[in-house]
Enzyme design. Structure first.
Site, mmCIF file in Angstrom:
data_model
loop_
_atom_site.group_PDB
_atom_site.id
_atom_site.type_symbol
_atom_site.label_atom_id
_atom_site.label_comp_id
_atom_site.label_asym_id
_atom_site.label_seq_id
_atom_site.Cartn_x
_atom_site.Cartn_y
_atom_site.Cartn_z
ATOM 1 N N GLU A 66 0.817 -1.224 0.000
ATOM 2 C CA GLU A 66 0.000 0.000 0.000
ATOM 3 C C GLU A 66 0.852 1.277 0.000
ATOM 4 O O GLU A 66 0.334 2.382 -0.188
ATOM 5 C CB GLU A 66 -0.958 0.014 1.203
ATOM 6 C CG GLU A 66 -2.140 -0.934 1.068
ATOM 7 C CD GLU A 66 -1.767 -2.393 1.196
ATOM 8 O OE1 GLU A 66 -1.000 -2.741 2.106
ATOM 9 O OE2 GLU A 66 -2.231 -3.196 0.356
ATOM 10 N N HIS A 95 5.042 -14.843 -0.707
ATOM 11 C CA HIS A 95 5.285 -14.195 -2.002
ATOM 12 C C HIS A 95 6.184 -12.961 -1.819
ATOM 13 O O HIS A 95 5.926 -11.877 -2.309
ATOM 14 C CB HIS A 95 3.984 -13.890 -2.738
ATOM 15 C CG HIS A 95 2.984 -13.101 -1.961
ATOM 16 N ND1 HIS A 95 2.673 -13.358 -0.649
ATOM 17 C CD2 HIS A 95 2.206 -12.045 -2.319
ATOM 18 C CE1 HIS A 95 1.753 -12.503 -0.250
ATOM 19 N NE2 HIS A 95 1.466 -11.689 -1.225
ATOM 20 N N PHE A 120 13.747 5.334 0.158
ATOM 21 C CA PHE A 120 13.328 3.925 0.171
ATOM 22 C C PHE A 120 13.764 3.294 1.494
ATOM 23 O O PHE A 120 14.851 2.748 1.619
ATOM 24 C CB PHE A 120 13.950 3.194 -1.026
ATOM 25 C CG PHE A 120 13.356 1.835 -1.273
ATOM 26 C CD1 PHE A 120 12.089 1.706 -1.817
ATOM 27 C CD2 PHE A 120 14.059 0.680 -0.966
ATOM 28 C CE1 PHE A 120 11.532 0.450 -2.055
ATOM 29 C CE2 PHE A 120 13.515 -0.579 -1.193
ATOM 30 C CZ PHE A 120 12.255 -0.690 -1.744
HETATM 31 N N1 RBF Z 1 3.478 -6.513 3.990
HETATM 32 C C1 RBF Z 1 4.641 -6.093 4.513
HETATM 33 O O1 RBF Z 1 4.857 -4.889 4.643
HETATM 34 N N2 RBF Z 1 5.590 -6.991 4.910
HETATM 35 C C2 RBF Z 1 5.425 -8.331 4.802
HETATM 36 O O2 RBF Z 1 6.328 -9.079 5.190
HETATM 37 C C3 RBF Z 1 4.196 -8.807 4.241
HETATM 38 N N3 RBF Z 1 3.986 -10.138 4.104
HETATM 39 C C4 RBF Z 1 2.809 -10.559 3.565
HETATM 40 C C5 RBF Z 1 2.560 -11.951 3.417
HETATM 41 C C6 RBF Z 1 1.373 -12.394 2.872
HETATM 42 C C7 RBF Z 1 1.143 -13.862 2.720
HETATM 43 C C8 RBF Z 1 0.407 -11.443 2.443
HETATM 44 C C9 RBF Z 1 -0.910 -11.903 1.832
HETATM 45 C C10 RBF Z 1 0.633 -10.099 2.595
HETATM 46 C C11 RBF Z 1 1.825 -9.640 3.156
HETATM 47 N N4 RBF Z 1 2.056 -8.269 3.338
HETATM 48 C C12 RBF Z 1 3.239 -7.838 3.861
HETATM 49 C C13 RBF Z 1 0.971 -7.297 3.129
HETATM 50 C C14 RBF Z 1 0.957 -6.647 1.772
HETATM 51 O O3 RBF Z 1 1.964 -5.644 1.715
HETATM 52 C C15 RBF Z 1 -0.423 -5.981 1.581
HETATM 53 O O4 RBF Z 1 -0.697 -5.156 2.674
HETATM 54 C C16 RBF Z 1 -1.532 -6.998 1.453
HETATM 55 O O5 RBF Z 1 -1.223 -7.954 0.466
HETATM 56 C C17 RBF Z 1 -2.874 -6.328 1.114
HETATM 57 O O6 RBF Z 1 -2.783 -5.568 -0.082
#
Ligand code: RBF
Length: 157
Positions: A66, A95, A120
């Site tokens: 986001e 992922h 960044f």
């Molecule tokens: N957002 C992060 O900022 N750091 C993470 O390590 C991270 N890991 C995620 C792992 C999974 C399986 C998913 C589904 C989302 C993750 N996200 C993470 C959230 C991602 O940046 C985002 O907020 C969501 O996918 C919703 O758009």
């Protein structure tokens, strides 16, 4: 010329033409225990260079993905610079590569299209310990560094 590969660039003085810049800090709340430290360091770095608190906009978003939307929106709202903060941990993120690539590419597209500096401050680490070490531990403070970096670029405004 200073060699930032071999010295802590935070020790280098910033010479801003003025301190009236509007700067946004966007912070992902995923791994919020660590991103909140990075955010605090970024705010302190801006304050130390004389940026008034009223000129700092802080927006916490759910995850690193986001950051792209929020940074673009803030650029459209007239920010002079943006600092993006997030922590993506490989072992906990199935992922990992998709998120890291999307965030890095998205942010670089915004900095080009909007023509503003974007710091960044997104950690992409193999484990949580490595992220903690980069949020004020043995490997420095990437929140402070991201803030310092945009200030350095604003010297030429
Ligand atoms: N957002 C992060 O900022 N750091 C993470 O390590 C991270 N890991 C995620 C792992 C999974 C399986 C998913 C589904 C989302 C993750 N996200 C993470 C959230 C991602 O940046 C985002 O907020 C969501 O996918 C919703 O758009």
């Amino acid at each position: 010329m200073a060699d930032y590969a071999n010295q802590n660039f935070l020790s280098d003085k910033i010479n801003l033409p003025h301190t009236n810049f509007k700067i946004a800090i966007v912070t992902a709340m995923w791994n919020g225990e660590i991103t909140s430290r990075l955010k605090s360091g970024a705010i302190e770095t801006l304050a130390k260079s004389g940026i008034p608190f009223k000129n700092i906009t802080a927006w916490d978003v759910p995850g690193s993905y986001e950051l792209i939307y929020a940074a673009n929106k803030l650029a459209n709202e007239g920010m002079d610079a943006i600092i993006c903060i997030g922590v993506v941990i490989k072992g906990e993120t199935p992922h990992f590569n998709f998120i890291c690539d999307a965030v890095a590419n998205g942010i670089s597209q915004i900095t080009i299209e909007q023509n503003i500096p974007i710091g960044f401050g997104v950690l992409t680490t193999s484990n949580k310990q490595q992220a903690i070490e980069r949020a004020g531990g043995d490997h420095g403070h990437k929140g402070e560094e991201a803030a310092w970096t945009v200030l350095k670029l604003l010297e030429r405004q």
